[in-house]
Design an enzyme around this catalytic site. Structure first.
Site: not given
Length: 354
Positions: A34, A129, A251, A299
């Site tokens: 998956k 679940r 940052y 980023m």
């Protein structure tokens, strides 16, 4: 020249990890592919794992892609069908489908074809679940046994603590008690149970994370289990500078140098799939030597400490995770799991497989 980042997929490592699974379990292997094979590429992984008896995934389109590529193994849809419109495709392509709810049973009633579906009845033994709760199991089983569209039934559950100290004993006992009177194949074991709890193996095992070379356990490394990393994410140093005590990096200036340092900037960031929340100190390799990240991941770039790596310079190779640096180590430092890191690899990262 192109940006230096790339992900290398080692197909021989996939095959090695499948052999490890076989050494632990004589059951049929349902390889979990998956999420684009945990970010490794569905078709290339399926080809490398071609000796597995089955593949498990979520999306019927991915399952059809495997069939059209020539794979004849059992292909299981782990969450089953989401609408009745998918049932004709499931039958046409001879897929197997999980049924985990009364809602799906109701949709099955609207399907007219006879003896066309292989279903896996999912039982909720404590994960809470998906799956039928114990009180629903007899009615669900009887309905499937008498349903004209159903050709074959397999019973399954999923363990919630197989990778932890609590283990599988309670869920295993609950499953056995609920299914004792039924004659049908069974599937319970994920990677952790396959490796640690032989009593859970049954007819099918469902390895996932171990196939990609990561350990499911916090207390045992992949190397100790005989597993090899399949994905190596690497890049390069694109800038080097010296900073003095008190200088801040990145940052928000989250890292402040305590002394004179040599630092590098690496072409990798959260837009490539590296975790933005990875803190200062997350391990990386530069020219094969272990060091640490510095400051906030941005980023497209992240900072690394080059102090003590005399040969580091612009162009030096950087391993973010993989060969030589277990993905579990990076995930642990970033407060996440190896699954997330591998699945998060973005489409802009070139992939090389051999």
């Amino acid at each position: 020249m192109s940006r230096p980042i790339q992900a290398h997929i080692d197909l021989s490592a996939l095959q090695n990890n499948l052999r490890v699974a076989r050494r632990h379990a004589s059951s049929r292997i349902m390889a979990v592919v998956k999420a684009n094979a945990y970010g490794h590429g569905l078709l290339r992984v399926a080809e490398a794992l071609g000796e597995a008896e089955g593949f498990a995934m979520l999306d019927v389109r991915d399952a059809i892609a495997l069939r059209e590529a020539g794979f004849r193994q059992t292909i299981l849809l782990l969450e089953g069908f989401f609408s009745a419109d998918e049932l004709p495709l499931i039958a046409e392509y001879e897929l197997s489908t999980v049924i985990h709810s009364m809602h799906q049973l109701d949709m099955l009633d609207a399907y007219p074809r006879r003896s066309s579906l292989q279903v896996w009845l999912k039982i909720n033994t404590g994960m809470n679940r998906l799956g039928f709760v114990p009180e629903q199991v007899p009615a669900a089983m009887e309905k499937l046994k008498s349903h004209p569209a159903v050709r074959e039934i397999t019973l399954m559950t999923h363990f919630s603590h197989a990778d932890e100290a609590e283990g599988v004993a309670d869920q295993l006992e609950r499953f056995r008690s609920l299914t004792a009177t039924y004659r049908a194949p069974r599937s319970l074991a994920n990677s952790a149970a396959l490796l640690r709890y032989p009593s859970s193996h049954s007819e099918w095992v469902r390895p996932g994370i171990m196939l990609y070379g990561a350990s499911p356990f916090a207390d045992t490394s992949a190397q100790q289990l005989g597993l090899r990393p399949v994905m190596t994410l690497s890049s390069g140093v694109i800038s080097v500078r010296d900073v003095k005590a008190g200088d801040r990096i990145g940052y928000a200036g989250l890292f402040r140098a305590g002394t004179t340092m040599r630092i590098g900037t690496v072409a990798c960031g959260y837009a490539d799939g590296y975790p933005r929340h990875a803190p200062t100190g997350t391990p990386v390799l530069v020219n094969g030597q272990r060091t640490r990240t510095l400051g906030r991941v941005s980023m497209d770039m992240l900072g690394v400490d080059l102090s003590g790596i005399a040969d580091a310079d612009v162009g030096s190779r950087v391993t973010l995770w993989g060969a030589g640096l277990p993905v579990e180590d990076v995930a642990s430092s970033a407060g996440t799991v190896s699954y997330e890191l591998m699945c998060a690899l973005t489409a802009r990262v070139p992939i090389v497989a051999d």
